[in-house]
Design a protein around this motif. Structure first.
Motif, short mmCIF file in Angstrom:
data_model
loop_
_atom_site.label_atom_id
_atom_site.label_comp_id
_atom_site.label_asym_id
_atom_site.label_seq_id
_atom_site.Cartn_x
_atom_site.Cartn_y
_atom_site.Cartn_z
N ASP A 1 0.83 -1.19 0.00
CA ASP A 1 0.00 0.00 0.00
C ASP A 1 0.87 1.26 0.00
O ASP A 1 1.97 1.27 0.55
CB ASP A 1 -0.90 0.03 1.23
CG ASP A 1 -2.04 -0.97 1.16
OD1 ASP A 1 -2.45 -1.30 0.04
OD2 ASP A 1 -2.49 -1.43 2.23
N HIS B 1 -9.53 7.41 2.14
CA HIS B 1 -9.92 6.02 2.39
C HIS B 1 -11.22 5.66 1.69
O HIS B 1 -11.42 4.53 1.25
CB HIS B 1 -10.04 5.77 3.88
CG HIS B 1 -8.71 5.63 4.57
ND1 HIS B 1 -8.55 5.79 5.93
CD2 HIS B 1 -7.47 5.36 4.08
CE1 HIS B 1 -7.27 5.61 6.25
NE2 HIS B 1 -6.61 5.36 5.14
N TYR C 1 -10.22 6.05 -2.66
CA TYR C 1 -9.07 5.49 -3.39
C TYR C 1 -8.60 4.16 -2.83
O TYR C 1 -8.65 3.91 -1.62
CB TYR C 1 -7.92 6.51 -3.41
CG TYR C 1 -8.33 7.81 -4.05
CD1 TYR C 1 -8.48 7.91 -5.44
CD2 TYR C 1 -8.63 8.93 -3.28
CE1 TYR C 1 -8.89 9.09 -6.03
CE2 TYR C 1 -9.05 10.11 -3.87
CZ TYR C 1 -9.18 10.18 -5.25
OH TYR C 1 -9.60 11.35 -5.83
N GLU C 2 -8.12 3.31 -3.73
CA GLU C 2 -7.63 1.99 -3.37
C GLU C 2 -6.13 2.04 -3.05
O GLU C 2 -5.40 2.86 -3.57
CB GLU C 2 -7.83 1.01 -4.53
CG GLU C 2 -9.28 0.67 -4.82
CD GLU C 2 -9.40 -0.35 -5.94
OE1 GLU C 2 -8.36 -0.72 -6.53
OE2 GLU C 2 -10.52 -0.78 -6.23
N GLY C 3 -5.70 1.10 -2.20
CA GLY C 3 -4.28 0.88 -1.98
C GLY C 3 -3.54 2.00 -1.29
O GLY C 3 -2.34 2.16 -1.48
N TRP D 1 -3.24 7.55 -7.71
CA TRP D 1 -4.03 6.57 -6.97
C TRP D 1 -5.23 6.12 -7.79
O TRP D 1 -5.84 6.91 -8.52
CB TRP D 1 -4.53 7.15 -5.66
CG TRP D 1 -3.44 7.47 -4.69
CD1 TRP D 1 -2.17 6.94 -4.66
CD2 TRP D 1 -3.50 8.41 -3.61
NE1 TRP D 1 -1.46 7.48 -3.62
CE2 TRP D 1 -2.24 8.38 -2.96
CE3 TRP D 1 -4.50 9.25 -3.12
CZ2 TRP D 1 -1.96 9.18 -1.85
CZ3 TRP D 1 -4.22 10.04 -2.03
CH2 TRP D 1 -2.97 10.00 -1.39
N LYS D 2 -5.58 4.87 -7.65
CA LYS D 2 -6.71 4.30 -8.38
C LYS D 2 -8.00 4.51 -7.60
O LYS D 2 -8.10 4.14 -6.44
CB LYS D 2 -6.48 2.81 -8.61
CG LYS D 2 -7.58 2.13 -9.42
CD LYS D 2 -7.27 0.64 -9.59
CE LYS D 2 -8.39 -0.06 -10.37
NZ LYS D 2 -8.12 -1.51 -10.50
N LYS E 1 -11.64 3.87 -6.11
CA LYS E 1 -12.37 2.66 -5.77
C LYS E 1 -13.55 2.50 -6.72
O LYS E 1 -14.18 3.48 -7.13
CB LYS E 1 -12.88 2.73 -4.33
CG LYS E 1 -11.80 2.54 -3.29
CD LYS E 1 -12.39 2.49 -1.90
CE LYS E 1 -11.30 2.21 -0.86
NZ LYS E 1 -11.85 2.19 0.52
#
Length: 234
Positions: free
Chosen positions: A3, A42, A45-47, A182-183, A185
């Protein structure tokens, strides 16, 4: 893949209120913006793991803040502040020394800075450099944002609104996400009303006497029709 570790640093705290004016204290505003920023990241975004140098009204020294981020092996450090001194608008800082990660630090700061100015519509005071301990002592790319002037009435009036603090927080989240790639969600898939199964209930009579109701159920079952008694009071 590990992460991404993002540290958010709410300036001041505890016995150090930071700048104070117009009924506001810097330490309160920075904490709210930081908490909202963490929650937005949170949520969206993922990871990404977000850590705060403080999550309540306590004093944390500058060296302890930097040490905290360094021990985590953070990928990026963002310190949130409110300005003072009679100016107006938004500005950001990176360390003014010579260091190998400076080009990357500048590039990340530029994206974040532009996103915050675009989303908040605050006056753009520029992208600056300074010999600030919190930026100098962190080992990862680091930026400090100054989100308006607490001693400017227009800025202070804006900062008195919780919704506006959320605007600053969301702008930080969007800017950091854009800077780091960032990807987002995936949004939960919800069925549209037209795609849901539809059931129809047929009422075959209403009776004041339960015996008559039971008789109708028996008659329907003899004809192969499933039925039941639904009791309601008028």
């Amino acid at each position: 893949m590990a992460d991404f570790i993002q540290v958010i640093d709410p300036g001041h705290g505890g016995h150090d209120p930071g700048a104070v004016a117009n009924g506001l204290r810097e330490k309160d505003l920075t904490l709210k913006i930081a908490l909202y920023t963490r929650d937005y990241i949170h949520e969206l975004y993922e990871g990404v793991k977000v850590y705060l140098t403080r999550d309540k009204d306590v004093f944390v020294s500058l060296s302890d803040r930097a040490d905290f981020a360094n021990r985590l092996g953070a990928d990026h450090f963002c310190s949130i502040h409110i300005n003072a001194g009679g100016g107006e608008g938004f500005e950001s800082y990176i360390y003014n020394g010579s260091y190998s990660s400076k080009p990357k630090t500048q590039a990340l700061r530029n994206v974040l800075h532009d996103a915050i100015v675009a989303e908040t519509k605050f006056a753009n005071r520029g992208k600056k450099e300074a010999n600030l301990a919190i930026l100098r002592e962190t080992k990862m790319p680091a930026v400090l944002t100054e989100n308006g002037f607490i001693d400017n009435k227009n800025d202070a009036d804006f900062l008195k609104s919780d919704d506006n603090l959320r605007k600053f927080a969301l702008a930080h989240a969007h800017g950091l996400a854009k800077a780091h790639g960032w990807k987002p969600k995936a949004k939960p898939v919800t069925k549209s009303p037209t795609s849901r199964k539809v059931f129809y209930r047929v009422v075959a009579g209403s009776f004041a006497d339960r015996e008559n109701a039971e008789k109708r159920v028996r008659e329907l079952k003899e004809k192969g029709l499933d039925s039941f008694i639904d009791v309601y009071r008028a």
